[in-house]
Scaffold this motif. Sequence first.
Motif, PDB file in Angstrom:
ATOM      1  N   UNK A   1       0.831  -1.213   0.000  1.00  8.25           N
ATOM      2  CA  UNK A   1       0.000   0.000   0.000  1.00  8.25           C
ATOM      3  C   UNK A   1       0.859   1.254   0.000  1.00  8.25           C
ATOM      4  N   UNK A   2       1.938   1.244   0.777  1.00  7.89           N
ATOM      5  CA  UNK A   2       2.817   2.426   0.794  1.00  7.89           C
ATOM      6  C   UNK A   2       3.363   2.702  -0.603  1.00  7.89           C
ATOM      7  N   UNK A   3       3.838   1.631  -1.273  1.00  6.41           N
ATOM      8  CA  UNK A   3       4.419   1.824  -2.607  1.00  6.41           C
ATOM      9  C   UNK A   3       3.349   2.290  -3.593  1.00  6.41           C
ATOM     10  N   UNK A   4       2.139   1.731  -3.487  1.00  3.85           N
ATOM     11  CA  UNK A   4       1.086   2.088  -4.440  1.00  3.85           C
ATOM     12  C   UNK A   4       0.591   3.520  -4.216  1.00  3.85           C
ATOM     13  N   UNK A   5       0.432   3.881  -2.941  1.00  4.11           N
ATOM     14  CA  UNK A   5      -0.069   5.237  -2.645  1.00  4.11           C
ATOM     15  C   UNK A   5       1.000   6.269  -3.025  1.00  4.11           C
ATOM     16  N   UNK A   6       2.237   5.938  -2.731  1.00  2.00           N
ATOM     17  CA  UNK A   6       3.331   6.844  -3.078  1.00  2.00           C
ATOM     18  C   UNK A   6       3.355   7.093  -4.594  1.00  2.00           C
ATOM     19  N   UNK A   7       3.218   5.997  -5.367  1.00  2.00           N
ATOM     20  CA  UNK A   7       3.262   6.122  -6.834  1.00  2.00           C
ATOM     21  C   UNK A   7       2.070   6.934  -7.335  1.00  2.00           C
ATOM     22  N   UNK A   8       0.872   6.672  -6.787  1.00  2.00           N
ATOM     23  CA  UNK A   8      -0.324   7.403  -7.220  1.00  2.00           C
ATOM     24  C   UNK A   8      -0.168   8.895  -6.956  1.00  2.00           C
TER      25      UNK A   8
ATOM     26  N   UNK B   1       2.750  10.557  -6.549  1.00  2.00           N
ATOM     27  CA  UNK B   1       3.841  11.099  -7.377  1.00  2.00           C
ATOM     28  C   UNK B   1       3.397  11.302  -8.819  1.00  2.00           C
ATOM     29  N   UNK B   2       2.507  10.437  -9.303  1.00  2.00           N
ATOM     30  CA  UNK B   2       2.071  10.519 -10.700  1.00  2.00           C
ATOM     31  C   UNK B   2       0.805  11.359 -10.871  1.00  2.00           C
ATOM     32  N   UNK B   3       0.336  11.939  -9.782  1.00  2.00           N
ATOM     33  CA  UNK B   3      -0.832  12.823  -9.859  1.00  2.00           C
ATOM     34  C   UNK B   3      -2.130  12.100 -10.175  1.00  2.00           C
ATOM     35  N   UNK B   4      -2.225  10.821  -9.823  1.00  2.00           N
ATOM     36  CA  UNK B   4      -3.459  10.076 -10.091  1.00  2.00           C
ATOM     37  C   UNK B   4      -4.511  10.376  -9.027  1.00  2.00           C
ATOM     38  N   UNK B   5      -5.762   9.957  -9.301  1.00  2.00           N
ATOM     39  CA  UNK B   5      -6.844  10.286  -8.365  1.00  2.00           C
ATOM     40  C   UNK B   5      -7.276   9.081  -7.531  1.00  2.00           C
ATOM     41  N   UNK B   6      -6.635   7.907  -7.753  1.00  2.00           N
ATOM     42  CA  UNK B   6      -7.038   6.719  -6.990  1.00  2.00           C
ATOM     43  C   UNK B   6      -5.857   5.756  -6.851  1.00  2.00           C
ATOM     44  N   UNK B   7      -5.998   4.768  -5.966  1.00  2.00           N
ATOM     45  CA  UNK B   7      -5.032   3.671  -5.890  1.00  2.00           C
ATOM     46  C   UNK B   7      -5.800   2.386  -5.628  1.00  2.00           C
ATOM     47  N   UNK B   8      -5.131   1.273  -5.936  1.00  2.00           N
ATOM     48  CA  UNK B   8      -5.816  -0.024  -5.928  1.00  2.00           C
ATOM     49  C   UNK B   8      -5.505  -0.824  -4.665  1.00  2.00           C
TER      50      UNK B   8
END
Length: 315
Positions: free
Chosen positions: A189-196, A198-205
């Motif tokens: 979750x940390x890696x996914x939220x960090x990436x979301x 950093x990439x300016x996305x509006x959600x994470x999985x």
Amino acid sequence: MGELYSLAGKRVWVAGHRGMVGSAIVDRLAAEDCEVLTVGRDGADLRRQADVEAWMAANKPHAVFIAAARVGGIWANDTRPAEFIYENLMIEANIVDAAWRNGVEKLLFLGSSCIYPREAPQPMTESALLTGPLEPTNQWYAIAKIAGIKLCQAYRRQYGCDFVSAMPTNLYGYRDNFDLTSSHVLPALMAKIHAAKAEGRSSFEVWGSGRPRREFLFAADAADAMVFLIKNYSGEEHVNVGTGLEVTIRELAETAAQVIGFDGEIVFDSSKPDGAPRKLLDVSALAGLGWTAKTGLREGIRLSYDWYLEHKAPR
Ligand code: GDP
């Protein structure tokens, strides 16, 4: 307070010192008056009996922590069952037998809360072991860890060895595995939220339904408990190590997102398994011995995320 077993002046082998828990035990042992022994895979492959026997005979530790294991999250367990059962059985059988042959005074074997039946009453007491069927996604790993408990008990009964077992709950912390295909939920979750973020996305999985409940213990706290147990516990029964507190995976994801500073939406991927519905340990035996966890979940996530930022986050 008198300890049952003193580490003072002892040679203490931490098997698995490069892993998250093993390295935390090495860090914790710096506060003890003992000599810490470690060996890399080039020096002894712990899955090979001859390697373990030769290393143990040459180095003669007084005390041993078995923190070496093939570990991984729900996906790795489910898709690589042979590695999980074979490597864990070999590592623990080789070390326990060599420890007896070389007169090791005290040994602590680390297992996992997945040894308990999938439908065990919650919170799970030590006596729930082998009272029902296991969670299928990690049964291979669980069977190997149950065998490890039984090895310690058998060597205690037949040879009088002071070998004990501790069963920690889900752990996280420094030097965790952040690889999304093999990691546990919190580093993923940390890696996914960090990436979301950093990439300016509006959600994470988030995998599964978000409804399973899990208990999380900071690895440095777990290491402190292991050192406490090797000094203060001697007995056949394994001892649960946890916080006694649980959160849903959804709550965990929300807390991690808050710590990381991301307010995107959670998307649940129902093609991924939920695994066990709950895995909360009853920690009253450990509390009765005098140990409780210190680091709260939010603080632990903050410390782990800081470590991730410094060492692992893509730049
Ligand atoms: P478990 O405690 O043995 O089930 O191991 P995990 O830490 O791998 O998974 C715990 C729970 O978190 C399961 O319900 C997973 O489906 C859920 N989960 C949600 N997102 C993720 C993810 O990205 N990685 C992993 N490993 N688990 C996730």
